[in-house]
Design a protein around this motif. Structure first.
Motif, PDB file in Angstrom:
ATOM      1  N   ALA A  40      22.071  44.908  13.271  1.00  0.00           N
ATOM      2  CA  ALA A  40      21.585  43.566  12.962  1.00  0.00           C
ATOM      3  C   ALA A  40      21.240  42.802  14.237  1.00  0.00           C
ATOM      4  O   ALA A  40      20.224  42.071  14.287  1.00  0.00           O
ATOM      5  N   VAL A  95      18.368  40.728   7.717  1.00  0.00           N
ATOM      6  CA  VAL A  95      18.871  41.281   8.971  1.00  0.00           C
ATOM      7  C   VAL A  95      20.386  41.500   8.953  1.00  0.00           C
ATOM      8  O   VAL A  95      20.866  42.590   9.341  1.00  0.00           O
ATOM      9  N   PRO A  96      21.205  40.520   8.507  1.00  0.00           N
ATOM     10  CA  PRO A  96      22.653  40.752   8.548  1.00  0.00           C
ATOM     11  C   PRO A  96      23.126  41.906   7.669  1.00  0.00           C
ATOM     12  O   PRO A  96      24.239  42.412   7.879  1.00  0.00           O
ATOM     13  N   ASP A 153      23.336  46.740   8.767  1.00  0.00           N
ATOM     14  CA  ASP A 153      24.414  47.662   9.136  1.00  0.00           C
ATOM     15  C   ASP A 153      25.106  48.229   7.903  1.00  0.00           C
ATOM     16  O   ASP A 153      25.389  49.435   7.841  1.00  0.00           O
TER      17      ASP A 153
END
Length: 482
Positions: A82, A303-304, A307
């Motif tokens: 991220a 984006v966050p 992962d």
């Protein structure tokens, strides 16, 4: 045996029976077709071979030319995915995030892909990020699902359409359409010559090696035939795989694959319960397979979640290098697909609902139809990727051998010229083969040619033009001598 009996003398080998009229006519027809097809199509094949040889080694060239983008000297633990993507988004906040190709090996960069309206079809902007420092190291245009960078893209388009756009694709399709015909026709003629020599008691006739005892045109013919035997399988393979993404024959291939349920399965990314459609793409000869790109900015901050999405995909069994396609809205799942890489034989794919933390759909290569699996392997091999550097070397050698084969063919044509200098090149094999086949065989040949010509249109059209011109020339000469 009597002591006075004369020793027996070995009898001469029996002469082979003369070929039947139909066999001789078929051979004559094949010789004339092989001759004219080779003479007229060979220039297209030379261009395709030279550009194809360059494209075969393009992945290796790409790694050298773009080393500073693809690799980094930084050492240490990588930053969260991220954070890496966030750095690229900060650098190109004017563009829409499309997908991410995370680094998997120490020293490799992460590739963050953006949709850029200023770029052409199938092009995306790639920002390369050092995974250790989470700092962008540069940006380049990436082409297609294979992620070709500018050098490989330029060579790809040279091979595909000579940088002439859609009209230029006719050259490559014409070459691919005729390549298998010329290769198999030449092989049949060479085997017939070999068998005839053996039947006549010449046990020194060569099939797959050059006869160095002969000189002149016979030496050239020996080179031409021996090289053809060695590379015929490779030429047919290149022709077949090349036709799968051609403009006209490629459409027929797609329709056939769809009708037989041979298309490549796709994962379902619609979280509202819609149905996925088989991709039906050809795998992208030169990166022409296009990963879906969002038309609008994602409604959520993706984006966050990257992962956790990558971790879920790894837990599900997607283990090689991947591309994570970000969703366009909250009703669309992330798609994680193994990218086409050297020694990557099973490109699996999963769809992930990041909010629910679940895998909502999968596409395992082992469950694909056999034809779809073979198509994937064939395209990767044609692109010089399947076996890495070994594939590239083999394709380069194959392309070089094809050029030598063509040069030897033209050399034979020149060596057959009359000694009195009345013609700069040799005469074509005699006509009349189709007429002498007999009605049933001739009709059969025409029907087969029509079916193949319908499925491979440029082959059919060019063959029809050749026959029409050949018949017209024959009638004209007959009328003059009449």
């Amino acid at each position: 045996m009597s002591l006075t009996q004369e020793p027996s003398v070995p009898s001469a080998p029996p002469e082979s029976p003369p070929p039947s009229r139909s066999t001789g006519a078929g051979r004559l027809l094949l010789r004339r077709l092989h001759f004219y097809a080779g003479i007229l199509v060979a220039p297209f094949l030379v261009v395709a071979a030279v550009s194809g040889a360059l494209y075969a080694i393009a992945p290796t060239l790409e790694n050298v030319v773009y080393d500073r983008y693809l690799h980094t000297d930084s050492t240490g633990a990588p930053q969260p995915l991220a954070d890496q993507v966030a750095a690229a988004v900060d650098a190109r906040g004017d563009l829409e995030l499309s997908a991410v190709r995370p680094s998997t090996e120490p020293g490799d960069t992460t590739r963050v892909l953006f949709t850029d309206p200023a770029l052409g079809k199938s092009e995306r902007l790639a920002v390369f990020v050092d995974p250790v420092t989470a700092e962008p190291v540069g940006e380049l245009v990436s082409y297609g699902g294979s992620g070709a960078l500018p050098l490989r893209t330029w060579i790809s388009q040279l091979h595909r359409h000579l940088h002439l756009g859609e009209p230029g694709r006719i050259y490559s399709e014409l070459a691919a359409s005729w390549l298998w015909v010329i290769a198999l026709g030449g092989l049949l003629l060479w085997i017939a010559r070999y068998r005839k020599g053996r039947a006549n008691g010449n046990d020194r006739v060569r099939l797959a090696t050059v006869d160095r005892r002969v000189r002149g045109r016979n030496r050239t013919l020996s080179w031409h035939g021996a090289i053809g035997v060695w590379i015929v399988v490779g030429l047919v393979f290149l022709s077949a795989t090349g036709l799968t993404w051609s403009r006209f024959a490629g459409e027929n291939v797609s329709d056939l694959r769809t009708a037989l349920s041979w298309t490549t399965p796709a994962v379902e990314t619609d979280l509202t319960g819609g149905s996925a459609e088989a991709s039906g793409d050809h795998g992208g000869h030169t990166g022409h397979d296009v990963t879906a790109q969002p038309e609008t900015a994602p409604a959520v901050d993706v984006v966050p979640q990257l992962d956790s999405v990558l971790s879920l995909a790894r837990s599900a069994g997607v283990e090689d290098k991947v591309e994570i396609t970000v969703p366009t809205d909250a009703q669309t799942a992330y798609k994680v697909t193994e990218t086409r890489e050297p020694w990557q034989f099973s490109p699996n794919s999963v769809a992930i609902d990041a909010d629910g933390g679940t895998v909502v759909d999968t596409s395992w290569f082992a469950d694909w139809p056999l034809a779809a699996q073979l198509t994937n392997w064939g395209i990767a091999l044609h692109m010089g990727l399947l076996f890495g550097l070994w594939s590239q070397i083999a394709l380069f050698v194959l392309a070089a051998a094809l050029v030598v084969l063509i040069v030897r063919g033209y050399q034979m044509w020149w060596q057959r010229r009359p000694r009195n200098g009345s013609r700069p090149v040799g005469r074509a094999p005699g006509r009349g083969g189709l007429r002498d086949l007999g009605v049933p065989a001739a009709v059969g040949v025409l029907v087969v040619a029509a079916v193949i010509g319908w499925f491979v249109p440029l082959l059919g059209i060019s063959l029809a033009v050749f026959l029409a011109v050949d018949v017209a020339i024959g009638l004209g000469r007959r009328m003059r001598t009449g």
